[in-house]
Design an enzyme around this catalytic site. Structure first.
Site, PDB file in Angstrom:
ATOM      1  N   LYS A  75      44.363  92.164  26.741  1.00  0.00           N
ATOM      2  CA  LYS A  75      45.202  93.467  26.272  1.00  0.00           C
ATOM      3  C   LYS A  75      45.968  92.734  25.175  1.00  0.00           C
ATOM      4  O   LYS A  75      46.603  91.542  25.296  1.00  0.00           O
ATOM      5  CB  LYS A  75      46.144  93.708  27.538  1.00  0.00           C
ATOM      6  CG  LYS A  75      47.421  94.420  27.122  1.00  0.00           C
ATOM      7  CD  LYS A  75      48.308  94.894  28.172  1.00  0.00           C
ATOM      8  CE  LYS A  75      49.555  95.324  28.001  1.00  0.00           C
ATOM      9  NZ  LYS A  75      50.480  95.946  28.756  1.00  0.00           N
TER      10      LYS A  75
HETATM   11  C1  5RP Z   1      53.832  92.643  28.652  1.00  0.00           C
HETATM   12  C2  5RP Z   1      52.990  93.381  29.412  1.00  0.00           C
HETATM   13  C3  5RP Z   1      53.573  94.956  29.743  1.00  0.00           C
HETATM   14  O1  5RP Z   1      53.035  95.519  30.855  1.00  0.00           O
HETATM   15  C4  5RP Z   1      53.495  95.637  28.633  1.00  0.00           C
HETATM   16  O2  5RP Z   1      52.846  94.989  27.252  1.00  0.00           O
HETATM   17  C5  5RP Z   1      54.541  96.420  28.437  1.00  0.00           C
HETATM   18  O3  5RP Z   1      54.160  97.715  28.153  1.00  0.00           O
HETATM   19  P1  5RP Z   1      54.634  98.263  26.565  1.00  0.00           P
HETATM   20  O4  5RP Z   1      54.864  97.241  25.636  1.00  0.00           O
HETATM   21  O5  5RP Z   1      53.920  99.516  26.431  1.00  0.00           O
HETATM   22  O6  5RP Z   1      56.011  98.742  27.091  1.00  0.00           O
HETATM   23  O7  5RP Z   1      51.939  93.300  29.686  1.00  0.00           O
HETATM   24  O8  5RP Z   1      54.778  91.959  29.524  1.00  0.00           O
END
Ligand code: 5RP
Length: 293
Positions: free
Chosen positions: A203
């Site tokens: 991710k």
């Molecule tokens: C970083 C993570 C979070 O779950 C995620 O990235 C946060 O989601 P967003 O940035 O879309 O609010 O993996 O801690």
């Protein structure tokens, strides 16, 4: 007459039909075991090859984040519209009804709060507990270039090894320190390292320039992190671009639950990711659903 004695003519062996070897639809996953592939198929829809993941794990280091103060009220109703939910075991056990059949991607790292150095994480869940909660994937941050870079990578390789033992894929999240440049060069490095060291999903954040070089040089599926809240049309445009430039889905939090119409946003993101909808059409769709209340 016993089955054993039936003559060949009465049975059908499909002698002219080659055995189906079931090629697998996801990048980098063809050599994985059945359980791993089956779990990946619950995150990524086999008909589109993509996923819409809802990330609500922010509380593990920043407490009751705006929009997540009462996940039972605001978030549980969104879950049926996600392919997978990314969250902590605490919120899963306390707040999510066990009747939910969506894929659970469990946050397995933690330690420091926003008051401290965020890269100082440890593994925070036993694989046995993840299995007990029937998770489909396990996840953690890696902090490439961060103060505790090596520890975060070691956490990841341990999680990958535990996951491989039980057929559970690991998703590595490429966290970016405050002082680091968020560009394609950085994310190519971080994503490739995660995949080389065993993560089955990565991710990462979208960058407007050369995002396609990040997805091209990462041998496993990349899902796009949402990042800070943007106006809805911008978030939908970013999602469209990420998919067009090789992402296998999105894992969004704030851009969904901090929207003034989270359910409409959830549905609009689905249209972009799974139905190739343009950002403008998806935004119009968002406004229609929002107007319906
Ligand atoms: C970083 C993570 C979070 O779950 C995620 O990235 C946060 O989601 P967003 O940035 O879309 O609010 O993996 O801690």
């Amino acid at each position: 007459m016993a089955e054993y004695d039936k003559d060949k003519q009465a049975k059908e062996y499909y002698l002219d039909t080659p055995v189906n070897n079931y090629g697998f639809f996801l990048k980098g996953a063809h050599s994985l075991d059945w359980g791993m592939k089956n779990r990946l198929s619950r995150i990524f829809r086999p008909d589109t090859g993509k996923t819409v993941m809802l990330a609500i794990d922010h509380g593990y280091f920043q407490g009751p984040t705006t929009g997540l103060e009462r996940p039972d009220v605001n978030i549980v109703p969104l879950m049926p519209y996600a392919d997978a939910i990314m969250l902590t075991r605490g919120i899963l056990r306390t707040t999510v009804p066990p009747t939910l059949t969506k894929a659970v991607v469990m946050r397995c790292s933690g330690g420091p709060s926003i008051l401290k150095e965020l890269s100082d994480e440890e593994l925070a869940v036993d694989i046995e507990d993840a299995i007990r909660m029937n998770v489909v994937a396990i996840t953690l941050q890696i902090f490439i270039g961060g103060e505790f870079e090596t520890r975060s990578i070691h956490n990841m390789t341990r999680l990958v090894d535990m996951g491989l033992r039980y057929g559970i894929p690991t998703m590595a999240v490429t966290a970016v320190g405050k002082d680091m440049v968020r560009d394609a060069k950085y994310f190519r490095l971080a994503c490739r390292m995660a995949a080389e060291l065993g993560a089955q999903i990565v991710k990462t954040y979208y960058v407007p320039e050369d995002f396609d070089t990040i997805t091209a040089s990462c041998p496993v599926p990349i899902v796009m992190a949402g990042g800070k809240k943007l106006p809805e049309l911008e978030a939908l445009t970013m999602s469209r671009r990420a998919i067009d430039e090789g992402a296998s889905g999105v894992d969004m939090g704030r851009n969904i639950f901090q929207s003034d119409a989270p359910l409409a946003m959830m549905k609009a993101v689905n249209k972009v990711v799974h139905e190739q909808m343009s950002p403008q059409d998806a935004f119009d769709y968002f406004n229609t659903i929002k107007a319906e209340g």
